[in-house]
Scaffold this motif. Structure first.
Motif, mmCIF file in Angstrom:
data_model
loop_
_atom_site.group_PDB
_atom_site.id
_atom_site.type_symbol
_atom_site.label_atom_id
_atom_site.label_comp_id
_atom_site.label_asym_id
_atom_site.label_seq_id
_atom_site.Cartn_x
_atom_site.Cartn_y
_atom_site.Cartn_z
ATOM 1 N N ALA A 161 4.347 3.458 17.390
ATOM 2 C CA ALA A 161 3.482 2.277 17.405
ATOM 3 C C ALA A 161 4.199 1.087 16.774
ATOM 4 O O ALA A 161 5.061 1.243 15.913
ATOM 5 N N GLU A 162 3.844 -0.102 17.203
ATOM 6 C CA GLU A 162 4.298 -1.326 16.548
ATOM 7 C C GLU A 162 3.379 -1.590 15.366
ATOM 8 O O GLU A 162 2.149 -1.494 15.494
ATOM 9 N N VAL A 163 3.942 -1.910 14.207
ATOM 10 C CA VAL A 163 3.141 -2.112 12.997
ATOM 11 C C VAL A 163 3.340 -3.530 12.470
ATOM 12 O O VAL A 163 4.474 -3.982 12.288
ATOM 13 N N SER A 164 2.236 -4.228 12.222
ATOM 14 C CA SER A 164 2.265 -5.537 11.582
ATOM 15 C C SER A 164 1.671 -5.397 10.188
ATOM 16 O O SER A 164 0.606 -4.787 10.024
ATOM 17 N N LEU A 165 2.349 -5.976 9.196
ATOM 18 C CA LEU A 165 1.891 -5.877 7.817
ATOM 19 C C LEU A 165 0.961 -7.042 7.492
ATOM 20 O O LEU A 165 1.308 -8.205 7.693
ATOM 21 N N TRP A 166 -0.193 -6.709 6.980
ATOM 22 C CA TRP A 166 -1.196 -7.683 6.551
ATOM 23 C C TRP A 166 -0.977 -7.911 5.058
ATOM 24 O O TRP A 166 -1.465 -7.144 4.228
ATOM 25 N N LYS A 167 -0.218 -8.948 4.730
ATOM 26 C CA LYS A 167 0.300 -9.103 3.374
ATOM 27 C C LYS A 167 -0.770 -9.647 2.422
ATOM 28 O O LYS A 167 -1.322 -10.724 2.629
ATOM 29 N N LEU A 168 -1.020 -8.881 1.374
ATOM 30 C CA LEU A 168 -1.948 -9.286 0.328
ATOM 31 C C LEU A 168 -1.223 -10.209 -0.643
ATOM 32 O O LEU A 168 -0.042 -10.011 -0.941
ATOM 33 N N LYS A 169 -1.923 -11.207 -1.145
ATOM 34 C CA LYS A 169 -1.294 -12.233 -1.977
ATOM 35 C C LYS A 169 -1.784 -12.147 -3.420
ATOM 36 O O LYS A 169 -2.984 -11.970 -3.673
ATOM 37 N N GLU A 170 -0.842 -12.322 -4.326
ATOM 38 C CA GLU A 170 -1.181 -12.308 -5.746
ATOM 39 C C GLU A 170 -2.216 -13.385 -6.066
ATOM 40 O O GLU A 170 -3.159 -13.145 -6.824
ATOM 41 N N THR A 187 0.851 -1.170 0.000
ATOM 42 C CA THR A 187 0.000 0.000 0.000
ATOM 43 C C THR A 187 0.894 1.228 0.000
ATOM 44 O O THR A 187 2.128 1.122 -0.014
ATOM 45 N N TYR A 188 0.294 2.381 0.006
ATOM 46 C CA TYR A 188 1.016 3.649 0.071
ATOM 47 C C TYR A 188 1.852 3.677 1.345
ATOM 48 O O TYR A 188 1.335 3.432 2.445
ATOM 49 N N GLN A 189 3.125 3.937 1.215
ATOM 50 C CA GLN A 189 4.070 3.780 2.330
ATOM 51 C C GLN A 189 3.661 4.565 3.570
ATOM 52 O O GLN A 189 3.900 4.123 4.699
ATOM 53 N N GLN A 190 3.048 5.708 3.393
ATOM 54 C CA GLN A 190 2.625 6.529 4.528
ATOM 55 C C GLN A 190 1.798 5.740 5.529
ATOM 56 O O GLN A 190 1.895 5.956 6.744
ATOM 57 N N LEU A 191 0.998 4.803 5.036
ATOM 58 C CA LEU A 191 0.014 4.143 5.886
ATOM 59 C C LEU A 191 0.626 3.205 6.916
ATOM 60 O O LEU A 191 -0.029 2.860 7.902
ATOM 61 N N TYR A 192 1.875 2.781 6.708
ATOM 62 C CA TYR A 192 2.522 1.991 7.753
ATOM 63 C C TYR A 192 3.766 2.664 8.332
ATOM 64 O O TYR A 192 4.147 2.399 9.466
ATOM 65 N N THR A 193 4.379 3.579 7.569
ATOM 66 C CA THR A 193 5.577 4.248 8.076
ATOM 67 C C THR A 193 5.246 5.285 9.146
ATOM 68 O O THR A 193 5.940 5.388 10.160
ATOM 69 N N VAL A 194 4.185 6.070 8.928
ATOM 70 C CA VAL A 194 3.858 7.118 9.906
ATOM 71 C C VAL A 194 3.485 6.539 11.267
ATOM 72 O O VAL A 194 3.999 7.007 12.294
ATOM 73 N N PRO A 195 2.627 5.518 11.368
ATOM 74 C CA PRO A 195 2.371 4.958 12.700
ATOM 75 C C PRO A 195 3.642 4.467 13.384
ATOM 76 O O PRO A 195 3.804 4.634 14.596
ATOM 77 N N GLY A 196 4.533 3.865 12.599
ATOM 78 C CA GLY A 196 5.797 3.411 13.173
ATOM 79 C C GLY A 196 6.643 4.559 13.680
ATOM 80 O O GLY A 196 7.280 4.467 14.740
ATOM 81 N N SER A 197 6.657 5.671 12.937
ATOM 82 C CA SER A 197 7.449 6.826 13.362
ATOM 83 C C SER A 197 6.905 7.457 14.634
ATOM 84 O O SER A 197 7.633 8.124 15.370
ATOM 85 N N LEU A 198 5.617 7.222 14.906
ATOM 86 C CA LEU A 198 4.992 7.759 16.118
ATOM 87 C C LEU A 198 5.160 6.835 17.315
ATOM 88 O O LEU A 198 4.654 7.122 18.394
#
Length: 397
Positions: A132-141, A119-130
């Protein structure tokens, strides 16, 4: 000091999209229009114009004008039995500001965030920079990049504060259907978790399979602790307005975001507010969306024909919505180095792509993939594909 990761996709665009003579197939907005174009799309010759030049240039309405917030609220009415009010909408400087303010207001150290990926990098990078712990919900081809809700059980924690989704998805162009959205809502509601849905490419659901309806906004599914963000940039072809919004049925969420917003912007430009209000009027909106939907649909078929013709060296999951596609290129069956490929292609043909592994895969996933924006002017796409065809014939086959 807050640690800020490089925003790779924006850095890439900043560096290369002004290349002289560039054929910009990295741009993700529906081909931009002017204010004059907007007036030409108006179906009511008696409608007031987009700008009131006699208006004094004060800060204006701090939260956004009454008419604009009301018209944004109406965008969320599809499939909802309870329309939202203008008090549930806050106007921001683009969706990027809306997302940032939501994270800034709601998460911090000790919180856990689940975010779809890619997804757009902002959506997981910004919470991490604040913090928060971030887990990626990986979408599969193999799942057509549609989230598998069963996987949330392994990702959720007792401190999970937020689930972040993106519909339609950037960069894949996939659509999360209503049935899956309902499963996500049920999962979050049972645990009191807030859902943030970046809906900046909605409502460009232009290529859904026969019988599949466009999904509603996350706000239409009966759970108050949901947030939707959007803007005039992607689906509405007016990125130059720099105007977006955040909406939620939960008044406490809107109040928290409005309070945080005081530290970043007093208000949006009155000129931007006026033009956006005009664009979202019932005299203009239907023809504007018809134009952009037709453009995306027509161009996607041109791109699809290219991918099919060169299926020996490129592959994808064909997008169903939005303006972006994630395409993998291979040489002798091996994925190319996508950053080197994108730079070489730019140097030899002036065609600009965004490398997938660098800008969406944190340097390790989506090898050989590029993100392509296909809703540019059709003539730009045609010339870009012509140049790309020559490159593929010479360097990949």
């Amino acid at each position: 000091m807050v640690k800020i990761e490089r925003f790779e996709v924006e850095q890439w665009m900043d560096t290369y999209e002004t290349t002289p003579g560039v054929l910009n197939l990295a741009e993700t907005c529906a081909a931009s229009i002017s204010v004059n174009d907007l007036v030409d799309l108006c179906e009511d010759e008696n409608a007031p114009g987009p700008l009131t030049l006699s208006t004094k240039m004060t800060y204006g309405a701090i939260l956004g004008s009454h008419n604009l917030r009301k018209r944004v609220a109406s965008l969320f009415d599809k499939a909802s039995t309870s329309p939202i009010s203008e008090q549930s909408v806050l106007i921001t400087q683009g969706a990027i500001a809306a997302n940032f303010l939501a994270f800034y207001s709601l998460v911090g150290p000790g919180d856990h965030v689940i975010c779809v990926y890619p997804t757009y990098q902002q959506l997981y990078t910004v919470p991490g920079s604040l913090g928060a712990e971030v887990s990626l919900w990986k979408l599969k081809e193999e799942d057509n990049y549609i989230p598998d809700v069963k996987e949330l059980e392994a990702l959720v924690k007792t401190n999970t504060k937020l689930i972040v989704i993106n519909n339609p998805n950037n960069p894949t162009g996939s659509t999360t259907p209503k049935s899956v959205l309902e499963e996500i809502v049920a999962f979050a509601k049972a645990r009191g978790i807030i859902i943030l849905s970046d809906e900046v490419y909605s409502p460009l659901y232009h290529s859904l399979p026969p019988g599949q309806d466009a999904p509603p906004s996350i706000l239409a599914l009966g759970y108050d602790k949901t947030i939707a963000t959007g803007s005039m940039s992607k689906a509405f072809a007016l990125a130059g307005l720099r105007l977006g919004w955040v909406a939620s049925r939960d008044s406490a969420i809107i109040e928290a975001i409005a309070s945080a917003r005081d530290y970043t912007a007093i208000s949006v430009s009155q000129l931007d507010d006026q033009v956006a209000t005009y664009a979202l009027s019932q005299s203009v909106l239907p023809s504007l969306l018809k134009r952009n939907t037709a453009l995306a649909s027509t161009n996607l078929e041109l791109l699809s024909a290219f991918v099919e013709r060169y299926s020996s060296v490129c592959s994808w999951v064909k997008p169903t919505a939005g303006t972006t596609a994630l395409i993998q290129f291979r040489k002798k069956g091996v994925p190319v180095d996508d950053a080197d490929f994108a730079l070489d292609l730019l140097g030899k043909t002036k065609v600009l792509f965004v490398p997938g592994s660098l800008c969406f895969g944190q340097g390790k996933d989506f090898k050989g993939c590029v993100r392509m924006g296909y809703a540019c002017g059709t003539e730009v796409l045609q010339e870009g594909l012509k140049q790309l065809e020559g490159y593929v014939e010479e360097h990949l086959l």
